[in-house]
Write an enzyme that holds these catalytic residues in place. Structure first.
Site, mmCIF file in Angstrom:
data_model
loop_
_atom_site.group_PDB
_atom_site.id
_atom_site.type_symbol
_atom_site.label_atom_id
_atom_site.label_comp_id
_atom_site.label_asym_id
_atom_site.label_seq_id
_atom_site.Cartn_x
_atom_site.Cartn_y
_atom_site.Cartn_z
ATOM 1 N N GLY A 173 0.792 -1.217 0.000
ATOM 2 C CA GLY A 173 0.000 0.000 0.000
ATOM 3 C C GLY A 173 0.825 1.268 0.000
ATOM 4 N N GLU A 231 4.214 -6.126 -0.454
ATOM 5 C CA GLU A 231 3.434 -6.155 -1.701
ATOM 6 C C GLU A 231 3.250 -4.745 -2.271
ATOM 7 O OE1 GLU A 231 -0.220 -8.063 -0.599
ATOM 8 O OE2 GLU A 231 0.809 -9.755 0.333
ATOM 9 N N PRO A 232 4.229 -4.222 -3.011
ATOM 10 C CA PRO A 232 4.154 -2.839 -3.505
ATOM 11 C C PRO A 232 3.572 -2.735 -4.914
ATOM 12 C CG PRO A 232 6.333 -3.699 -3.881
ATOM 13 C CD PRO A 232 5.534 -4.823 -3.277
ATOM 14 N N ARG A 290 -11.405 5.716 -10.587
ATOM 15 C CA ARG A 290 -10.947 6.045 -9.234
ATOM 16 C C ARG A 290 -11.442 7.415 -8.761
ATOM 17 N NH1 ARG A 290 -6.149 6.829 -8.067
ATOM 18 N NH2 ARG A 290 -6.202 5.973 -5.947
ATOM 19 N N CYS A 314 -22.331 9.328 -19.623
ATOM 20 C CA CYS A 314 -23.571 9.994 -19.242
ATOM 21 C C CYS A 314 -23.732 9.978 -17.725
ATOM 22 C CB CYS A 314 -24.757 9.307 -19.929
ATOM 23 S SG CYS A 314 -26.254 10.279 -19.889
#
Length: 499
Positions: A285, A332-333, A376, A407
């Protein structure tokens, strides 16, 4: 400065130009922390990636398109492998780096990860299938996820993955049953919810108690899960504990608390069961720079700080059992490797000026993509930057919102940025930092085909994921109008005849 990591939607002082967005001295300046190392701007103002002008990329491959700087991706992967292994040698013999497939995965990327010596964390049968297609070493693969199907677990066991991260008591029994059926012993880790709430958006903070992942440490569920694993030695090989505290994190303080609590559980397991688990995963993270507000740590800085954290916390194990082996650490990058290596290239379609206050105007610039290729911003207010990519400009900076073609009023690509006031239809815009969770979260909203992924290296570009077409979308439709004699599912023979 922005007031909230999750984005400007959470900030105060909002107007045509939010308080954190400084007026630029040069609206065409590239901030190096936002772009891959191969991105440059020529004297004509045109952006290039690894020596290839984006105007050429747009002409050859069209827009919207994801453009990944392959050398930059590989360099970031190597940096994490080297800069974590080196300081962790003295702590626990080294460290393992697991690339998070969910950030972005295709066969080419899986091959890059494999060739650069990283491990791979997958969380679905589809991601595992990609790894298998390129012959990724199974012992370097971990299977994750909170609701793995029987088929996915079976595939993982048959391929011989190095770890399966367990997330529920039902799953413990499910994996054990399948292991017995296949005549193997499954290597497993227990995911622990350590109660650390990272300073990030609620939807991507994953270690506080009220969420779907893992076994709670505070309630005792984590030890209960460990004991459920230990009760089935014929089918389960307990490899260690796993924790993940969130995403887009910019310091190691949360990891320090997580490591302390995880080591505490490890020590309790040694004390109560005499078992020294050989592995411990602290997740990842690590944040990246999406805008000028972000100042992420380098892999070398992260590696040194994380090694120091683990050295301090593992002393509790040394005190309990002097000379006992320490668990090997893994991280875990995913975002930190994939994210900065990619930009998304769009073409401007329309430009309109909107009066937002009595004395303020915002320029709305519509591009040929949007929430279907980058959800995002709409999903949790993520911030992005962008720049005019196809020419130079000496026009004054104008407060601009880059919006998509869908839309939805929430279809926003870049919430706030200064762009040249002479921006016009046909111009190209480049949005940096789109390598993670953009293509992997993409959709066909409004029946919009998904963009291609173009890899660029040493002055050459190639497609690694082709552009989706309307034919691809229509190929999934099952047309039930096949003539007067077509069948209707669920209808009786008499009803079929009546139709």
């Amino acid at each position: 400065m922005r007031a909230h990591e999750a984005g400007t939607l959470h900030a105060d002082g909002y107007g045509a130009a939010p308080h954190w967005l400084p007026y630029p001295n040069d609206v065409m300046e590239l901030l190096p922390q936002l772009w891959s190392s191969g991105v440059t701007r020529g004297g004509d103002g045109v952006l290039a990636v690894a020596g290839v002008p984006v105007t050429d990329l747009a002409a050859q491959f069209g827009t919207a398109a994801y453009v990944v700087d392959e050398a930059d991706f590989r360099a970031r992967a190597r940096a994490f492998a080297d800069d974590f292994t080196r300081p962790f040698v003295a702590v626990c013999g080294g460290a393992d780096v697991y690339y998070a497939a969910k950030a972005f995965l295709c066969t080419a990327v899986a091959r890059w990860v494999m060739e650069e010596g990283l491990c791979l964390d997958v969380c679905s049968g589809g991601e595992l299938a990609v790894a298998r297609r390129v012959g990724f070493p199974p012992e370097r693969i971990g299977l994750h996820g909170n609701n793995k199907s029987v088929a996915e677990i079976r595939d993982a066991l048959e391929y011989g993955v190095g770890r399966i991260v367990l997330d529920s008591l039902e799953e413990i029994d499910r994996v054990a049953a399948l292991a017995r059926e296949l005549g193997v012993v499954a290597p497993v880790m227990v995911r622990v919810t350590v109660g650390v709430e990272a300073h990030t958006h609620e939807f991507i903070a994953t270690a506080h108690e009220d969420q779907k992942f893992g076994f709670s440490l505070g309630s005792g569920a984590a030890m209960e899960a460990v004991e459920a694993v230990l009760a089935q030695p014929d089918a389960l090989d307990p490899r260690g504990l796993h924790s993940h505290i969130g995403s887009q994190i910019f310091d190691v303080s949360g990891f320090e608390v997580a490591a302390r609590r995880l080591v505490g559980l490890h020590v309790d397991i040694v004390r109560q069961h005499g078992l020294h688990l050989p592995e411990m995963d602290l997740g990842g993270g690590y944040g990246i720079a999406y805008t000028s507000e972000h100042d992420p740590m380098t892999p070398a800085h992260l590696g040194a700080d994380m090694a120091a954290v683990c050295e301090r916390e593992l002393k509790a194990l040394d005190d309990l059992a002097p000379g006992a082996p320490r668990p090997r650490i893994s991280i875990e990058p995913g975002r930190a490797i994939a994210g900065p290596s990619t930009l998304t290239l769009y073409e401007v379609g329309t430009v309109k000026q909107v009066q937002v206050t009595n004395d303020a105007v915002r320029s709305y610039v519509s591009v040929d993509g949007g929430m279907s290729d980058n959800v995002r911003t709409a999903l949790y207010g993520a911030d992005y930057s962008c720049t005019l990519a196809s020419r130079g400009s000496e026009a004054a900076p104008a407060v601009t919102r880059v919006v998509g073609r869908h839309c939805e009023s929430g279809d926003i690509v870049v919430m706030d940025e200064y762009l040249p006031a002479d921006l016009a239809p046909g111009d190209l815009l480049a949005v940096p930092g789109t390598g993670a969770y953009c293509r992997s979260l993409s959709s066909q909203y409004n029946h919009t085909p998904r963009p291609p992924v173009i890899a660029v290296r040493d002055g050459r570009a190639r497609v690694i994921v082709r552009r989706e077409t309307i034919d691809d979308i229509l190929a999934l439709d099952v047309d039930d109008h096949a003539g007067d004699d077509h069948a209707v599912v669920g209808a009786s023979p008499t009803e079929q005849e009546d139709r």
